[in-house]
Write an enzyme that holds these catalytic residues in place. Structure first.
Site, PDB file in Angstrom:
ATOM      1  N   CYS A 124       0.827  -1.213   0.000  1.00  0.00           N
ATOM      2  CA  CYS A 124       0.000   0.000   0.000  1.00  0.00           C
ATOM      3  C   CYS A 124       0.857   1.256   0.000  1.00  0.00           C
ATOM      4  O   CYS A 124       0.497   2.279  -0.592  1.00  0.00           O
ATOM      5  CB  CYS A 124      -0.937  -0.002   1.200  1.00  0.00           C
ATOM      6  SG  CYS A 124      -0.069   0.000   2.798  1.00  0.00           S
ATOM      7  N   HIS A 129      -2.212   0.743   7.128  1.00  0.00           N
ATOM      8  CA  HIS A 129      -2.559   0.844   5.710  1.00  0.00           C
ATOM      9  C   HIS A 129      -2.329   2.274   5.232  1.00  0.00           C
ATOM     10  O   HIS A 129      -2.490   3.231   5.987  1.00  0.00           O
ATOM     11  CB  HIS A 129      -4.026   0.454   5.528  1.00  0.00           C
ATOM     12  CG  HIS A 129      -4.448   0.245   4.104  1.00  0.00           C
ATOM     13  ND1 HIS A 129      -3.661  -0.368   3.157  1.00  0.00           N
ATOM     14  CD2 HIS A 129      -5.610   0.575   3.455  1.00  0.00           C
ATOM     15  CE1 HIS A 129      -4.311  -0.422   2.007  1.00  0.00           C
ATOM     16  NE2 HIS A 129      -5.489   0.150   2.158  1.00  0.00           N
ATOM     17  N   ASN A 188      -8.635   4.130  -2.230  1.00  0.00           N
ATOM     18  CA  ASN A 188      -8.042   2.903  -1.703  1.00  0.00           C
ATOM     19  C   ASN A 188      -7.410   2.093  -2.835  1.00  0.00           C
ATOM     20  O   ASN A 188      -7.515   2.476  -4.010  1.00  0.00           O
ATOM     21  CB  ASN A 188      -9.107   2.076  -0.968  1.00  0.00           C
ATOM     22  CG  ASN A 188      -8.501   1.093   0.021  1.00  0.00           C
ATOM     23  OD1 ASN A 188      -7.289   0.998   0.179  1.00  0.00           O
ATOM     24  ND2 ASN A 188      -9.355   0.339   0.694  1.00  0.00           N
TER      25      ASN A 188
END
EC number: 3.4.22.50
Length: 331
Positions: free
Chosen positions: A140, A274, A294
């Site tokens: 991420c 994240h 995202n």
């Protein structure tokens, strides 16, 4: 007639406040539908039983979240048969590397918020690139930082580029590829690396590999510096967002896994794990929100995006310093 009107109003109120819930007695039916919809295959009966047990727990959690009078709705999605530990370990990736560096300049932002528009979203100006899917690779940190650079490039040149996350996974020697990394160390490694190449020259594999840069690739962007921002007031993120473009930020993703749509208010904040990209903010039904991009594909959330309520430190979004890159436009 008056009684009829009152009944209609009461029914509307009940409907508005009705929390979507799964019938737990039908968990087996939901599970079989889930398996068909997501082409899930298990090694044996034992694994299927274990996955069904996790799926039942997911249904209970979804029902609980949908009862919280939150304005967000949670539903079954592709993660429904995975434990939280599996999701966090495979599908996030914010993690402290063995080596740490700090070349980024730190800026403290403690002034009162400026006067800006009530609603702002870089997507409306076509400055946010398409949703990507990191899959079962904890990168991420690479996706969020490169997405911010893609947006900076679009803001400057009015053209979309698609940078290679695999370049960062393989050729960043401080962060740990699919095993995790940090936002500011990613930017620092970009400075050391030189030019960034596009996806078509270094395609995504979603696994750790030796660096395959040959030296004859055509780099499109060169990072010459980076900033880390100490933001004392969440409201100041609005000014920062409009000034520097979309911002990569760290969150606790535990509370967004089963998100479907709406504005999240109640969101776990137990530890950052994240990285996502802040792209906008606004107000809906008198609820102020932030919009994040995202990296779990377009089939998750609001076509790959999610929204959280402002000024409640939702998902721990202000627990870590925000970061941005300085691009060398003369390179």
């Amino acid at each position: 007639m008056k009684k009829l009107v009152i009944c209609i109003i009461l029914n509307l109120i009940v409907a508005k406040n009705y929390a979507f819930a799964y019938d737990l007695l039908k968990a087996g039916d939901y599970f079989e539908t889930f398996l068909a919809n997501y082409n899930k295959m298990y090694n044996d009966t034992s694994e299927k039983e274990r996955r069904f047990s996790i799926f039942q727990q997911t249904l209970e959690e979804i029902n609980y979240k949908n009862r919280l009078n939150d304005s967000a709705v949670y539903q079954i999605n592709k993660f429904a048969d995975l434990s939280k530990n599996e999701i966090i370990s495979k599908y996030t990736g914010l993690n402290m590397p063995v080596q740490t560096t700090n070349f980024c300049k730190t800026i403290v932002i403690d002034q009162p918020p400026g006067k800006g528009p009530l609603n702002f979203d870089w997507r409306q100006q076509n400055k946010v690139t398409s949703i990507k899917n990191q899959k079962a690779c904890g990168a991420c940190w690479a996706f969020a930082t490169l997405a911010s650079i893609e947006s900076q490039y679009a803001i400057k040149n009015n053209v979309h580029i698609d940078l290679s996350e695999q370049q960062m996974i393989d050729c960043d020697y401080v962060d740990m590829g699919c095993d995790g990394g940090l936002l500011h160390t990613a930017f620092e490694q970009m400075i050391q690396m030189g030019e960034l190449v596009q996806e078509h020259e270094y395609p995504y594999a979603g696994v750790n590999k030796p660096c395959e840069l040959r030296g004859d690739e055509t780099g499109v962007v060169k990072v010459k510096g980076c900033y880390r921002y100490v933001v004392f007031r969440e409201e100041k993120l609005k000014d920062l967002l409009r000034a520097v473009g979309p911002i990569p930020m760290a969150i606790d993703a535990s509370g967004i896994v089963n998100y479907h749509h709406g504005i999240i208010h109640y969101c776990e904040n137990y530890g950052l794990n994240h990285a996502v990209l802040l792209v906008g903010y606004g107000v809906e039904n008198n609820v102020p929100f932030w919009t994040f991009k995202n990296t779990w594909g377009k089939d998750w959330g609001e076509e790959g995006y999610f929204r959280v309520r402002q000024n409640v430190d939702a998902c721990g979004m202000t627990n870590e310093l925000a970061s941005s890159a300085v691009i060398d436009w003369d390179a």
